[in-house]
Design a protein around this motif. Structure first.
Motif, PDB file in Angstrom:
ATOM      1  N   LYS A  93       0.844  -1.197   0.000  1.00 23.48           N
ATOM      2  CA  LYS A  93       0.000   0.000   0.000  1.00 23.48           C
ATOM      3  C   LYS A  93       0.877   1.244   0.000  1.00 23.48           C
ATOM      4  O   LYS A  93       1.920   1.262   0.641  1.00 23.48           O
ATOM      5  CB  LYS A  93      -0.879   0.040   1.254  1.00 23.48           C
ATOM      6  CG  LYS A  93      -1.989  -0.947   1.278  1.00 23.48           C
ATOM      7  CD  LYS A  93      -2.785  -0.772   2.563  1.00 23.48           C
ATOM      8  CE  LYS A  93      -3.925  -1.730   2.653  1.00 23.48           C
ATOM      9  NZ  LYS A  93      -4.715  -1.538   3.877  1.00 23.48           N
ATOM     10  N   GLY A  94       0.435   2.265  -0.717  1.00 27.78           N
ATOM     11  CA  GLY A  94       1.123   3.549  -0.695  1.00 27.78           C
ATOM     12  C   GLY A  94       2.274   3.668  -1.676  1.00 27.78           C
ATOM     13  O   GLY A  94       2.969   4.671  -1.678  1.00 27.78           O
TER      14      GLY A  94
ATOM     15  N   ASN B  47       1.593  11.582   0.464  1.00 23.22           N
ATOM     16  CA  ASN B  47       0.500  10.716   0.934  1.00 23.22           C
ATOM     17  C   ASN B  47      -0.827  11.450   1.058  1.00 23.22           C
ATOM     18  O   ASN B  47      -1.832  10.865   1.459  1.00 23.22           O
ATOM     19  CB  ASN B  47       0.870  10.063   2.271  1.00 23.22           C
ATOM     20  CG  ASN B  47       2.014   9.093   2.125  1.00 23.22           C
ATOM     21  OD1 ASN B  47       2.221   8.526   1.063  1.00 23.22           O
ATOM     22  ND2 ASN B  47       2.772   8.895   3.181  1.00 23.22           N
TER      23      ASN B  47
ATOM     24  N   ARG C 157     -12.017   5.884  -0.039  1.00 18.83           N
ATOM     25  CA  ARG C 157     -12.639   4.735   0.628  1.00 18.83           C
ATOM     26  C   ARG C 157     -14.160   4.819   0.654  1.00 18.83           C
ATOM     27  O   ARG C 157     -14.787   4.237   1.520  1.00 18.83           O
ATOM     28  CB  ARG C 157     -12.099   4.648   2.059  1.00 18.83           C
ATOM     29  CG  ARG C 157     -10.650   4.273   2.096  1.00 18.83           C
ATOM     30  CD  ARG C 157     -10.041   4.441   3.479  1.00 18.83           C
ATOM     31  NE  ARG C 157      -8.602   4.318   3.379  1.00 18.83           N
ATOM     32  CZ  ARG C 157      -7.798   5.295   2.982  1.00 18.83           C
ATOM     33  NH1 ARG C 157      -8.278   6.474   2.697  1.00 18.83           N
ATOM     34  NH2 ARG C 157      -6.508   5.103   2.890  1.00 18.83           N
TER      35      ARG C 157
ATOM     36  N   ASN D 116      -6.263  11.674   8.025  1.00 21.79           N
ATOM     37  CA  ASN D 116      -6.052  10.228   7.872  1.00 21.79           C
ATOM     38  C   ASN D 116      -6.987   9.574   6.848  1.00 21.79           C
ATOM     39  O   ASN D 116      -7.307   8.404   6.972  1.00 21.79           O
ATOM     40  CB  ASN D 116      -6.164   9.515   9.221  1.00 21.79           C
ATOM     41  CG  ASN D 116      -5.145  10.020  10.207  1.00 21.79           C
ATOM     42  OD1 ASN D 116      -3.971  10.152   9.879  1.00 21.79           O
ATOM     43  ND2 ASN D 116      -5.587  10.335  11.407  1.00 21.79           N
TER      44      ASN D 116
ATOM     45  N   ASP E 255      -2.075   5.436   2.433  1.00 21.63           N
ATOM     46  CA  ASP E 255      -1.241   4.783   3.447  1.00 21.63           C
ATOM     47  C   ASP E 255       0.229   5.022   3.108  1.00 21.63           C
ATOM     48  O   ASP E 255       0.617   4.954   1.942  1.00 21.63           O
ATOM     49  CB  ASP E 255      -1.499   3.279   3.474  1.00 21.63           C
ATOM     50  CG  ASP E 255      -2.870   2.928   3.995  1.00 21.63           C
ATOM     51  OD1 ASP E 255      -3.847   3.501   3.483  1.00 21.63           O
ATOM     52  OD2 ASP E 255      -2.972   2.084   4.888  1.00 21.63           O
ATOM     53  N   ASP E 256       1.040   5.270   4.127  1.00 26.77           N
ATOM     54  CA  ASP E 256       2.474   5.427   3.917  1.00 26.77           C
ATOM     55  C   ASP E 256       3.070   4.077   3.535  1.00 26.77           C
ATOM     56  O   ASP E 256       2.750   3.056   4.151  1.00 26.77           O
ATOM     57  CB  ASP E 256       3.129   5.958   5.194  1.00 26.77           C
ATOM     58  CG  ASP E 256       4.598   6.221   4.998  1.00 26.77           C
ATOM     59  OD1 ASP E 256       4.943   7.253   4.401  1.00 26.77           O
ATOM     60  OD2 ASP E 256       5.407   5.355   5.426  1.00 26.77           O
TER      61      ASP E 256
ATOM     62  N   GLY F 127       4.534   2.154   6.294  1.00 31.09           N
ATOM     63  CA  GLY F 127       3.659   1.830   7.422  1.00 31.09           C
ATOM     64  C   GLY F 127       3.606   2.897   8.499  1.00 31.09           C
ATOM     65  O   GLY F 127       3.249   2.605   9.632  1.00 31.09           O
ATOM     66  N   HIS F 128       3.959   4.134   8.162  1.00 33.80           N
ATOM     67  CA  HIS F 128       3.962   5.222   9.150  1.00 33.80           C
ATOM     68  C   HIS F 128       2.717   6.088   9.027  1.00 33.80           C
ATOM     69  O   HIS F 128       2.788   7.288   8.811  1.00 33.80           O
ATOM     70  CB  HIS F 128       5.217   6.079   9.008  1.00 33.80           C
ATOM     71  CG  HIS F 128       6.492   5.323   9.150  1.00 33.80           C
ATOM     72  ND1 HIS F 128       6.848   4.672  10.301  1.00 33.80           N
ATOM     73  CD2 HIS F 128       7.494   5.097   8.260  1.00 33.80           C
ATOM     74  CE1 HIS F 128       8.017   4.086  10.130  1.00 33.80           C
ATOM     75  NE2 HIS F 128       8.426   4.329   8.896  1.00 33.80           N
ATOM     76  N   GLY F 129       1.554   5.500   9.152  1.00 35.78           N
ATOM     77  CA  GLY F 129       0.311   6.266   9.136  1.00 35.78           C
ATOM     78  C   GLY F 129      -0.268   6.449   7.749  1.00 35.78           C
ATOM     79  O   GLY F 129       0.027   5.711   6.818  1.00 35.78           O
ATOM     80  N   ARG F 130      -1.085   7.469   7.645  1.00 36.36           N
ATOM     81  CA  ARG F 130      -1.827   7.734   6.416  1.00 36.36           C
ATOM     82  C   ARG F 130      -1.890   9.244   6.211  1.00 36.36           C
ATOM     83  O   ARG F 130      -1.970   9.997   7.166  1.00 36.36           O
ATOM     84  CB  ARG F 130      -3.229   7.158   6.572  1.00 36.36           C
ATOM     85  CG  ARG F 130      -4.079   7.204   5.342  1.00 36.36           C
ATOM     86  CD  ARG F 130      -5.464   6.667   5.601  1.00 36.36           C
ATOM     87  NE  ARG F 130      -5.465   5.223   5.664  1.00 36.36           N
ATOM     88  CZ  ARG F 130      -6.460   4.504   6.148  1.00 36.36           C
ATOM     89  NH1 ARG F 130      -7.542   5.099   6.621  1.00 36.36           N
ATOM     90  NH2 ARG F 130      -6.400   3.213   6.172  1.00 36.36           N
TER      91      ARG F 130
END
Length: 174
Positions: free
Chosen positions: A21-22, A63, A88, A109, A113-114, A117-120
Motif C-alpha cells: 500500500k502507498g 500521501n 474509501r 487520515n 497509506d504510507d 507503514g507510518h500512518g496515512r
C-alpha cells in the motif's frame, strides 16, 4: 550451443509481486531470487520500478490526496452539506456560511497509506465556486432584493474602500 555465443539466453517468465500500500511513482521494489541466472547458476534479484497513472479527479501529493469540488454560489453562501467521493467511499463536506472560493477542507487520515507503514496522509477537498452563466429577469430581481436587504455597507464593500481612498487623496491637496 544453447546461447549461440551470446553468453546468455532470453526467456519469458511470470513473476508474482506483492505491491505494498502507498507505493508511489518512481518507487523501486526488490524481488529476491527472481532476476537473471549467473554463470554459476545462482539467481540475482529483480527490481521493479513503478509508474503510477494520474487520476482525473484525485491529485496525489506524497500521501495527501486533493480533489476539487464544484460548488454553486448559493451553496457556499448558505452553508450546505455535500456528499463527496473519497478513496474509501464517500465523505460529508459541511460548508460553512460564506465559504470562499479555493477554501480547503481537510479530512485527517483519509489519504494514502504510507508505504513504510507510518500512518496515512490527509484527504483535502478544495471548493471551486461556480456562478450562473445567465440570469433571467426573475432571478436578477431576486438577487437585487437580496443585495438590498444587506444594506449598503455589507452589500457594496468596494464603496467604503473607494471613499476612503478619495478622502486620502483629498488630504494630499489641502
Amino acid at each position: 550451443k544453447e546461447c549461440k555465443g551470446n553468453g546468455y539466453t532470453q526467456t519469458k517468465d511470470n513473476v508474482s509481486v506483492k505491491i505494498p500500500k502507498g507505493i508511489d511513482n518512481g518507487n523501486r521494489l526488490r524481488v529476491s531470487n527472481q532476476g537473471n541466472i549467473s554463470k554459476r547458476g545462482t539467481r540475482g534479484d529483480l527490481y521493479v520500478t513503478f509508474s503510477i497513472k494520474p487520476d482525473k479527479h484525485f491529485i496525489r501529493e506524497e500521501n495527501d490526496v486533493y480533489i476539487e469540488i464544484p460548488v454553486f454560489f448559493t451553496q457556499a453562501v448558505t452553508g450546505d452539506i455535500l456528499t463527496i467521493p473519497s478513496l474509501r467511499g464517500e465523505l460529508e463536506l459541511k460548508l460553512k456560511i460564506g465559504t470562499k472560493d479555493k477554501q480547503q477542507f481537510t479530512f485527517r487520515n483519509e489519504g494514502i497509506d504510507d508505504v513504510h507503514g507510518h500512518g496515512r496522509g490527509n484527504f483535502i477537498a478544495q471548493v471551486n465556486i461556480t456562478y450562473p452563466k445567465k440570469l433571467n429577469d426573475e432571478q436578477k430581481e431576486l438577487i437585487s432584493k437580496l443585495q438590498e436587504s444587506f444594506g449598503v455597507e455589507e452589500s457594496k464593500p468596494h464603496e467604503g474602500v473607494l471613499n476612503s481612498a478619495i478622502d486620502k487623496m483629498k488630504s494630499w491637496f489641502q
